[in-house]
Design an enzyme around this catalytic site. Structure first.
Site, PDB file in Angstrom:
ATOM      1  CD  GLU A   4      -2.641  -1.266   2.495  1.00 35.29           C
ATOM      2  OE1 GLU A   4      -3.507  -0.373   2.739  1.00 35.29           O
ATOM      3  OE2 GLU A   4      -2.348  -2.471   3.232  1.00 35.29           O
TER       4      GLU A   4
ATOM      5  CE  LYS B 129      -1.122   0.420   5.750  1.00 29.31           C
ATOM      6  NZ  LYS B 129      -1.112  -1.080   6.407  1.00 29.31           N
TER       7      LYS B 129
END
Length: 340
Positions: free
Chosen positions: A314, A317
């Site tokens: 992801e 992040k």
């Protein structure tokens, strides 16, 4: 490897045909679906990826309508999280809990296998911890009124709620978490619901590689590493789970099971501690353990569920380890093989 896993899971499911939500086409293993990225595939594509790799369980951190619609008819067991910031509202009254449920669960309940609803993620201890028990109680009232006997309410805690887990029998809740945890585990005992625990041997190893052996953290030790009374431990995950059992028993609760709601190993971001090979070894062995129904030394006869963190790398992040927990790149390509 995929054919071997399929054969294994068919045998397991035949033995446990009564387990809620598992079909003959699914692996009895979960993967967390995080969405903190701007390049992730559509929810419909993600659901198809779960089905392609016959991943039987999905954990969601919040009730995203696009994901829930994509899950309709999929046969995937779903653990649905309540946003931490929504806990005060749901804790405020049974009506507020019913409104949340009627918005986020009831429209999908006939088409999705909801397994757990989790009131918050790692909020104990903390400012929001005071709302967890009330939120669970209010949700349970709604679920009981609807007579949904297969849906259970819990919360998700980090292993940091324990003051110690080495050896497991020293497990005890920290002073700051204890009061909240006592209320939570008594509620779980009264409703026959498990406690969901995020357990990461990686962090123990990366923070103290001198004293935490890599093979103990990765399920690869050739034999017992820790002896705790008459119990022997060859992997750290079992020790963490059993430390929670010990901590609950010390508060007079012995009937609550543990679900490993998150575990995994990052493939990059922290030098030699985080390589694709280490991540692959950990997650493949995690899958083997849970598909083989290997429970823990303290409760060897208890069914243990497990979820890998996470489905994707992801990119929104924080840079480093946080971006590199995924089993898959956003284009659906495996970062390393686990299920095939």
């Amino acid at each position: 490897m995929a054919s071997t896993l399929v054969i294994l899971v068919l045998s397991i499911v035949a033995l446990r045909h009564y387990h809620i939500g598992i079909t003959m086409a699914q692996l009895d293993i979960g993967v967390n679906y995080g969405m903190v990225g701007d390049n992730l595939p559509s929810p419909a594509t993600v659901v198809q990826l779960y089905k392609r790799y016959i991943i039987g369980k999905m954990r969601l951190y919040d009730p995203n309508p696009d994901v829930l619609n994509a899950l309709r008819g999929s046969g995937i067991d779903v653990t649905l999280g309540i946003k931490n910031q929504d806990l005060p509202s749901i804790a405020s009254s049974a009506d507020a809990a019913k409104t949340w449920f009627d918005t986020n669960v009831q429209p999908y309940v006939s088409d999705i296998n909801f397994q757990y609803i989790t009131a918050g993620n790692e909020v104990v201890p903390g400012d929001l911890a005071q709302y967890v028990l009330l939120a669970m109680q209010n949700l349970q009232t709604t679920i009981s009124n609807y007579k949904y006997t297969g849906l259970r309410v819990s919360t998700v805690v980090a292993s940091s709620t324990l003051g110690s887990s080495y050896p497991p029998s020293s497990g005890v809740f920290t002073d700051i978490a204890r009061a909240d945890m006592i209320g939570i585990i008594n509620f779980l005992s009264s409703t026959s619901s498990p406690l969901l625990v995020n357990a990461y041997p990686y962090f123990a190893y990366a923070s103290d590689p001198t004293n935490v052996r890599l093979d103990y953290a990765q399920f690869t030790a050739p034999g017992p590493v820790v002896q705790d009374g008459n119990l022997s431990y060859s992997n750290l995950l079992d020790a963490i789970v059993d430390a929670f059992y010990w901590a609950m028993e010390k508060e007079g609760v012995s009937s609550v099971d543990v679900v490993v709601s998150e575990s995994g190993w990052p493939s990059a971001g922290n030098g030699d501690f985080t390589t694709p090979q280490l991540a692959q070894t950990y997650n493949q062995n995690f899958v083997k353990k849970f598909l083989a129904k290997q429970a823990t030394p303290k409760r060897p006869d208890h069914y243990l569920e497990g979820f890998i963190f996470a489905m994707f790398n992801e990119d929104q992040k924080p840079q480093g380890v946080e971006q590199n927990w995924g089993l898959f790149y956003p284009d659906g390509t495996p970062v390393y093989p686990v299920f095939s």
